[in-house]
Design an enzyme around this catalytic site. Sequence first.
Site, PDB file in Angstrom:
ATOM      1  N   ALA A  49       0.843  -1.199   0.000  1.00  0.00           N
ATOM      2  CA  ALA A  49       0.000   0.000   0.000  1.00  0.00           C
ATOM      3  C   ALA A  49       0.877   1.247   0.000  1.00  0.00           C
ATOM      4  CB  ALA A  49      -0.905   0.004   1.233  1.00  0.00           C
ATOM      5  N   PHE A 111     -12.792  -5.430  -2.344  1.00  0.00           N
ATOM      6  CA  PHE A 111     -13.353  -5.470  -0.988  1.00  0.00           C
ATOM      7  C   PHE A 111     -12.991  -4.214  -0.196  1.00  0.00           C
ATOM      8  CE2 PHE A 111     -14.399  -9.947  -1.500  1.00  0.00           C
ATOM      9  CZ  PHE A 111     -15.503 -10.082  -0.658  1.00  0.00           C
ATOM     10  N   LEU A 151     -12.787   2.347   7.532  1.00  0.00           N
ATOM     11  CA  LEU A 151     -14.114   2.841   7.924  1.00  0.00           C
ATOM     12  C   LEU A 151     -14.057   4.316   8.300  1.00  0.00           C
ATOM     13  CD1 LEU A 151     -15.615  -0.112  10.030  1.00  0.00           C
ATOM     14  CD2 LEU A 151     -16.053   0.486   7.651  1.00  0.00           C
ATOM     15  N   CYS A 161      -5.472   2.197  -8.342  1.00  0.00           N
ATOM     16  CA  CYS A 161      -5.810   0.769  -8.293  1.00  0.00           C
ATOM     17  C   CYS A 161      -7.297   0.451  -8.169  1.00  0.00           C
ATOM     18  CB  CYS A 161      -5.067   0.103  -7.136  1.00  0.00           C
ATOM     19  SG  CYS A 161      -3.284   0.052  -7.362  1.00  0.00           S
ATOM     20  N   PHE A 162      -7.958   1.043  -7.183  1.00  0.00           N
ATOM     21  CA  PHE A 162      -9.274   0.548  -6.796  1.00  0.00           C
ATOM     22  C   PHE A 162     -10.289   0.564  -7.938  1.00  0.00           C
ATOM     23  CE2 PHE A 162      -9.059   1.199  -1.895  1.00  0.00           C
ATOM     24  CZ  PHE A 162      -8.105   0.213  -1.836  1.00  0.00           C
TER      25      PHE A 162
END
Length: 251
Positions: A49, A111, A151, A161-162
């Site tokens: 990350a 996810f 969260l 990326c996402f």
Amino acid sequence: MIVDVSNSNKIVVEKSTVPMKTAEAIEKILTHNSQGIKYQILSNPEFLAEGTAIQDLFIPDRVLIGGRETPDGQKAIQALKDVYAHWVPEDRIITTNLWTAELSKLAANAFLAQRISSINARSSLCEATSADVAQVSHAVGKDTRIGSKFLNASVGFGGSCFQKDILNLVYICECNGLTEVANYWKQVIKVNDNQKNHFVNRIVSSMFNTVSGKKIDVLGFAFKKDTGDTRETPAIDMCKGLLGDKARLSI
């Protein structure tokens, strides 16, 4: 290029996050041009990350190695496993077939993005009901089945990326006739886009429904703290929305 410089059997390790079946495509190209040399292709996606990449490399949650379920394929997997075993505990090294390794990386990012869209959807509900989204996140995150990470999102997810990986997942689902599943993952992106629009509207409404000629400071333009990466950052869309109403931005 690999064929041109190979004079003995080779193990080729695919590290990048790629569309599924890329390892298979690499295998076909190398085998077709093999000139008598054998190639084993492994999928070893990285789970580093931004902002914590070195720590993620030295103390990974897991290392994933995918290869062919043949004797030669298993030998190649073991060879790479032996490299990681110098610093990664064996129980954290997962071995799979090629498809599983490639899909696992896409699934992991999907996810994580899903969690951000999920809490952002709740933030809109919190605003409508005077609930505190930070306290909701804290309470929900205390559930050991859920956990607290991802969260406390800002104005949606960004980065290189996402969204790319979710769209890749959507494409695979649609190619396999799984329309409902594809629509589910599309919704994660839709919620993310709506969150950015919602935030711009909140800024405008808080400033008497116009930001024309008003100077607005934008702090944290990167998509994530502790990075200088502005690729696909939510701030870009927000700034475009404010500029559309002739705001003066200082980034």
